[in-house]
Design a protein around this motif. Sequence first.
Motif, PDB file in Angstrom:
ATOM      1  N   UNK A 287      61.740  55.767  19.081  1.00 45.82           N
ATOM      2  CA  UNK A 287      61.711  54.883  17.910  1.00 45.82           C
ATOM      3  C   UNK A 287      62.379  55.618  16.752  1.00 45.82           C
ATOM      4  N   UNK A 288      63.443  55.028  16.239  1.00 43.81           N
ATOM      5  CA  UNK A 288      64.175  55.580  15.094  1.00 43.81           C
ATOM      6  C   UNK A 288      64.005  54.637  13.914  1.00 43.81           C
ATOM      7  N   UNK A 289      63.464  55.140  12.823  1.00 46.03           N
ATOM      8  CA  UNK A 289      63.216  54.342  11.625  1.00 46.03           C
ATOM      9  C   UNK A 289      63.947  54.944  10.437  1.00 46.03           C
ATOM     10  N   UNK A 290      64.382  54.063   9.542  1.00 44.27           N
ATOM     11  CA  UNK A 290      65.052  54.508   8.330  1.00 44.27           C
ATOM     12  C   UNK A 290      65.311  53.344   7.397  1.00 44.27           C
ATOM     13  N   UNK A 291      65.757  53.656   6.219  1.00 48.71           N
ATOM     14  CA  UNK A 291      66.059  52.650   5.194  1.00 48.71           C
ATOM     15  C   UNK A 291      67.571  52.463   5.137  1.00 48.71           C
ATOM     16  N   UNK A 293      70.923  51.924   3.616  1.00 54.97           N
ATOM     17  CA  UNK A 293      71.387  52.337   2.291  1.00 54.97           C
ATOM     18  C   UNK A 293      71.924  51.165   1.484  1.00 54.97           C
ATOM     19  N   UNK A 294      72.556  50.201   2.117  1.00 53.82           N
ATOM     20  CA  UNK A 294      73.194  49.101   1.386  1.00 53.82           C
ATOM     21  C   UNK A 294      72.190  48.048   0.930  1.00 53.82           C
ATOM     22  N   UNK A 295      71.169  47.774   1.723  1.00 51.16           N
ATOM     23  CA  UNK A 295      70.204  46.718   1.388  1.00 51.16           C
ATOM     24  C   UNK A 295      68.845  47.239   0.948  1.00 51.16           C
ATOM     25  N   UNK A 296      68.517  48.498   1.265  1.00 52.85           N
ATOM     26  CA  UNK A 296      67.213  49.035   0.905  1.00 52.85           C
ATOM     27  C   UNK A 296      66.080  48.550   1.788  1.00 52.85           C
ATOM     28  N   UNK A 297      66.393  47.901   2.905  1.00 50.24           N
ATOM     29  CA  UNK A 297      65.376  47.403   3.817  1.00 50.24           C
ATOM     30  C   UNK A 297      65.175  48.390   4.959  1.00 50.24           C
ATOM     31  N   UNK A 298      63.972  48.387   5.488  1.00 49.79           N
ATOM     32  CA  UNK A 298      63.629  49.308   6.571  1.00 49.79           C
ATOM     33  C   UNK A 298      64.169  48.782   7.895  1.00 49.79           C
TER      34      UNK A 298
END
Length: 514
Positions: A287-291, A293-298
């Motif tokens: 599982x790879x999670x992150x925000x 950068x362009x939309x700010x959504x997870x």
Amino acid sequence: MATLRRKFGEDYQVVNTNRGTTFSAPAKRKRQRFVEKNGRCNVQHGNLGGETSRYISDLFTTLVDLKWRWNLLIFILTYTVAWLVMASMWWVIAFIRGDLSHGGHDASYTPCVANVYNFPSAFLFFIETEATIGYGYRYITEKCPEGIILFLFQSLLGSIVDAFLIGCMFIKMSQPKKRAETLMFSQDAVISQRDGKLCLMFRVGNLRNSHMVSAQIRCKLIKSRQTPEGEFLPLDQCELDVGFGTGADQLFLVSPLTICHEINTKSPFFDLSQRSLMNEQFEIVVILEGIVETTGMTCQARTSYTEDEVLWGHRFLPVMSLEEGFFRVDYSQFHNTFEVPTPPYSVKEQEEKSSLTSPNALPVAPPPSSPLLGNGARGGRRERLLSADYADHVEDQASRLPSKLQRMSSTKDENFWRGLKTGTALPGGKASSTGDLPLSIQRLRSSSIPVARQGQLEEQVQLLSLDGNAEEAEHRPPAAISTIAAPTSVQIPFVGSRPEDNLPPKLRRMNADR
């Protein structure tokens, strides 16, 4: 290819896992996956019973989670039904007021809605009002209070429907699920040694130039097991450590990275070997999670590796190269691996093997027996070690004797150490005391040493005294007395038949006084 062979050696071999032409694993029946390679969870919920009402209570999330085809169908149907219902209500008002029978020819008659004569004209009036087009040909007159109320209701209902449906479509389109399509995972995981430790490794990469902010990776081992109490746990989840304690799970994902799980005593793969890997059944969920950068959504990207997708003794092919002014990533080699020498044993077996082949500890010397005190004199020619610890042990043993025996033993000890200090010359050496030289070797034969039998070699005892003056030697015994193997042994001659005849003159006089 020639460059790679020069870098990795002549035994370098590229393994293209897409075609599977090099590494031949035993053919196994494809089993059901818990998580697909694209990240979709292969789980369906059934027999909900009365729990379906929970989906209606959270209608907005339910609509967002629907597939696109169902979203578009609901969007079209909702607007179509709303328009038809509202147009029918305008037509009913015109029919009740008799606006349809006049036909628009009587100029003295004031209808509720001007120029509405039938249902199509009522439908067009609703569309013009809802879409705020306002052609000016159809309009509400002041003689129709029920039309004014319906107009207010139409405006409120239209705003609610627009907000709900357009909001659902906007959230549906802005979901970062498609962003996960540009996050790559290697098709196979590998097990090989890194920094001298056996590790499970896989590779992740980001195809876009936009970064994943606060990217974090986690791994779960999905495997059925049975507890010691007999409880069967299907698809039990176990956490795999990929650097949570060291911060290695926080990724700076601007180039492909190799994620490493060290196989140690805390790892569930502690007893996994190359042979047992063929018989195991497990699934590793990544599982790879992150925000974004362009939309700010997870954003969350998932994949999984089954036991037949774990290659033992392989390593990933490097994909980074240095060009003029920048680094280049070759994603054509992203999934490729090559074989490396790797022990086929598990970490548990390697630790057991290393513990068996490790050098043994130095043997501990047996409890020393002092010939000076008459202990173990009948043991033959043996090496005897007398230390300060043994002297304390002797004092402890002496303290347990009766008072009369303690006085006798203390008197004998004092006479013995006094004889050592004031002893005369031995045969073959100069006369000296323990305080004359920093290190002197004295050979003496006390009454406690048994007489050697005829035909046997005489015992050779060499005593090492510690550095110190005569006063220190008088108050404490030598710290260490050990046997030293000399190139030539010096035999102590026997002067007389009795042990007392072999003592120095001064000791013989002291024994005579006693």
